[in-house]
Design a protein around this motif. Structure first.
Motif, mmCIF file in Angstrom:
data_model
loop_
_atom_site.group_PDB
_atom_site.id
_atom_site.type_symbol
_atom_site.label_atom_id
_atom_site.label_comp_id
_atom_site.label_asym_id
_atom_site.label_seq_id
_atom_site.Cartn_x
_atom_site.Cartn_y
_atom_site.Cartn_z
ATOM 1 N N ARG A 1 48.154 64.712 49.287
ATOM 2 C CA ARG A 1 49.843 64.590 49.564
ATOM 3 C C ARG A 1 50.139 63.139 48.870
ATOM 4 O O ARG A 1 51.249 63.067 48.230
ATOM 5 C CB ARG A 1 49.999 64.499 50.983
ATOM 6 C CG ARG A 1 49.750 65.822 51.682
ATOM 7 C CD ARG A 1 50.222 66.942 50.901
ATOM 8 N NE ARG A 1 51.425 67.179 52.089
ATOM 9 C CZ ARG A 1 52.356 68.247 51.728
ATOM 10 N NH1 ARG A 1 52.176 68.957 50.328
ATOM 11 N NH2 ARG A 1 53.116 68.501 52.511
ATOM 12 N N ALA A 2 49.569 61.960 49.100
ATOM 13 C CA ALA A 2 50.065 60.927 48.393
ATOM 14 C C ALA A 2 49.941 60.906 47.001
ATOM 15 O O ALA A 2 50.737 60.510 46.216
ATOM 16 C CB ALA A 2 49.174 59.661 49.008
ATOM 17 N N GLU A 3 48.843 61.402 46.405
ATOM 18 C CA GLU A 3 48.868 61.458 44.940
ATOM 19 C C GLU A 3 49.873 62.565 44.389
ATOM 20 O O GLU A 3 50.536 62.253 43.279
ATOM 21 C CB GLU A 3 47.538 62.163 44.439
ATOM 22 C CG GLU A 3 46.234 61.190 44.846
ATOM 23 C CD GLU A 3 44.915 61.870 44.491
ATOM 24 O OE1 GLU A 3 43.859 61.077 44.644
ATOM 25 O OE2 GLU A 3 44.853 63.201 44.616
ATOM 26 N N HIS B 1 57.642 53.268 47.815
ATOM 27 C CA HIS B 1 56.561 53.809 48.684
ATOM 28 C C HIS B 1 55.784 52.892 49.722
ATOM 29 O O HIS B 1 55.152 53.052 50.713
ATOM 30 C CB HIS B 1 55.353 54.870 48.160
ATOM 31 C CG HIS B 1 55.717 55.987 47.573
ATOM 32 N ND1 HIS B 1 55.897 57.284 48.204
ATOM 33 C CD2 HIS B 1 56.340 56.338 46.371
ATOM 34 C CE1 HIS B 1 56.374 58.079 47.481
ATOM 35 N NE2 HIS B 1 56.542 57.737 46.593
ATOM 36 N N ARG B 2 56.495 51.690 49.194
ATOM 37 C CA ARG B 2 55.883 50.478 50.014
ATOM 38 C C ARG B 2 54.289 50.385 50.134
ATOM 39 O O ARG B 2 53.786 50.037 51.133
ATOM 40 C CB ARG B 2 56.323 50.504 51.534
ATOM 41 C CG ARG B 2 57.812 50.222 51.467
ATOM 42 C CD ARG B 2 58.570 50.213 52.963
ATOM 43 N NE ARG B 2 59.845 49.999 52.932
ATOM 44 C CZ ARG B 2 60.570 50.448 53.846
ATOM 45 N NH1 ARG B 2 60.306 51.087 55.165
ATOM 46 N NH2 ARG B 2 61.907 50.108 53.723
ATOM 47 N N ILE B 3 53.592 50.511 49.046
ATOM 48 C CA ILE B 3 52.416 50.255 48.684
ATOM 49 C C ILE B 3 52.076 49.210 47.608
ATOM 50 O O ILE B 3 53.244 48.745 46.684
ATOM 51 C CB ILE B 3 51.412 51.748 48.406
ATOM 52 C CG1 ILE B 3 52.206 52.478 47.261
ATOM 53 C CG2 ILE B 3 51.672 52.465 49.595
ATOM 54 C CD1 ILE B 3 51.705 53.859 46.977
ATOM 55 N N SER B 4 51.046 48.788 47.441
ATOM 56 C CA SER B 4 50.567 47.862 46.301
ATOM 57 C C SER B 4 50.862 48.710 44.828
ATOM 58 O O SER B 4 50.463 49.806 44.867
ATOM 59 C CB SER B 4 49.242 46.921 46.572
ATOM 60 O OG SER B 4 48.212 48.075 46.316
ATOM 61 N N GLU C 1 59.681 62.028 37.343
ATOM 62 C CA GLU C 1 60.947 61.644 37.357
ATOM 63 C C GLU C 1 61.322 60.606 36.613
ATOM 64 O O GLU C 1 62.392 60.211 36.327
ATOM 65 C CB GLU C 1 61.240 61.468 38.986
ATOM 66 C CG GLU C 1 61.428 62.775 39.649
ATOM 67 C CD GLU C 1 61.535 62.428 41.334
ATOM 68 O OE1 GLU C 1 61.715 61.166 41.745
ATOM 69 O OE2 GLU C 1 61.558 63.246 41.882
ATOM 70 N N GLY C 2 60.150 59.898 36.063
ATOM 71 C CA GLY C 2 60.255 58.634 35.121
ATOM 72 C C GLY C 2 60.239 57.475 35.757
ATOM 73 O O GLY C 2 60.577 56.694 35.187
ATOM 74 N N LEU C 3 59.991 57.440 37.146
ATOM 75 C CA LEU C 3 59.592 55.898 37.378
ATOM 76 C C LEU C 3 58.442 55.295 37.178
ATOM 77 O O LEU C 3 57.325 55.939 36.704
ATOM 78 C CB LEU C 3 59.439 56.170 39.382
ATOM 79 C CG LEU C 3 60.557 56.352 39.831
ATOM 80 C CD1 LEU C 3 61.761 57.488 39.540
ATOM 81 C CD2 LEU C 3 60.681 56.393 41.231
ATOM 82 N N THR C 4 58.502 54.208 37.070
ATOM 83 C CA THR C 4 57.275 53.124 36.658
ATOM 84 C C THR C 4 56.519 52.925 37.849
ATOM 85 O O THR C 4 56.863 53.226 38.965
ATOM 86 C CB THR C 4 57.828 51.915 36.024
ATOM 87 O OG1 THR C 4 58.421 51.250 37.200
ATOM 88 C CG2 THR C 4 58.813 51.922 34.946
ATOM 89 N N ILE C 5 55.199 52.466 37.418
ATOM 90 C CA ILE C 5 54.462 52.143 38.682
ATOM 91 C C ILE C 5 54.916 51.416 39.524
ATOM 92 O O ILE C 5 54.727 51.294 40.940
ATOM 93 C CB ILE C 5 53.033 51.585 38.011
ATOM 94 C CG1 ILE C 5 52.390 52.672 37.437
ATOM 95 C CG2 ILE C 5 52.456 50.935 39.123
ATOM 96 C CD1 ILE C 5 50.764 52.255 36.702
ATOM 97 N N ASN C 6 55.844 50.168 39.025
ATOM 98 C CA ASN C 6 56.181 49.023 40.038
ATOM 99 C C ASN C 6 57.536 49.892 40.887
ATOM 100 O O ASN C 6 57.596 49.572 42.064
ATOM 101 C CB ASN C 6 56.869 48.106 39.098
ATOM 102 C CG ASN C 6 55.828 47.198 38.595
ATOM 103 O OD1 ASN C 6 54.940 46.933 38.881
ATOM 104 N ND2 ASN C 6 56.348 46.411 37.412
ATOM 105 N N GLU C 7 58.155 50.816 40.431
ATOM 106 C CA GLU C 7 59.198 51.301 40.932
ATOM 107 C C GLU C 7 58.765 52.193 42.140
ATOM 108 O O GLU C 7 59.048 52.413 43.269
ATOM 109 C CB GLU C 7 60.065 52.081 40.217
ATOM 110 C CG GLU C 7 61.001 51.319 39.394
ATOM 111 C CD GLU C 7 61.755 52.104 38.180
ATOM 112 O OE1 GLU C 7 62.730 51.594 37.831
ATOM 113 O OE2 GLU C 7 61.110 53.270 37.705
ATOM 114 N N ILE C 8 57.464 52.956 41.762
ATOM 115 C CA ILE C 8 56.759 53.648 42.677
ATOM 116 C C ILE C 8 56.196 52.858 43.983
ATOM 117 O O ILE C 8 56.407 53.354 45.014
ATOM 118 C CB ILE C 8 55.855 54.547 42.005
ATOM 119 C CG1 ILE C 8 56.389 55.587 40.924
ATOM 120 C CG2 ILE C 8 54.853 55.187 43.234
ATOM 121 C CD1 ILE C 8 55.185 56.093 40.064
#
Length: 71
Positions: free
Chosen positions: A14-16, A36-39, A25-32
């Motif tokens: 589910r997390a993946e 999601h409040r994860i590293s 949707e075009g979000l970056t790793i930083n935005e994700i």
């Protein structure tokens, strides 16, 4: 794309699936990570597993492969 469909088609967790949808949707790793409040490293780990499970070599290839499902 429905998370359950991604989980079923590609054996994603589910997390993946949540991260996969954000990539589509075009979000970056930083935005994700912030959303999601994860590293960033956790997001990167999810992305690596997503690419492996979908047979994609890059995020761009992943988007091209799954874009038709998003329509």
């Amino acid at each position: 794309i429905e998370a359950s469909l991604l989980c079923e088609l590609f054996d994603l967790t589910r997390a993946e699936a949540a991260v996969a949808n954000r990539i589509l949707e075009g979000l970056t790793i930083n935005e994700i990570a912030v959303e999601h409040r994860i590293s960033r490293e956790t997001v990167r780990s999810h992305v690596k597993r997503i690419l492996g499970k979908t047979g994609s070599q890059s995020q761009a290839e992943f988007i091209l492969r799954l874009a038709p499902l998003a329509l």
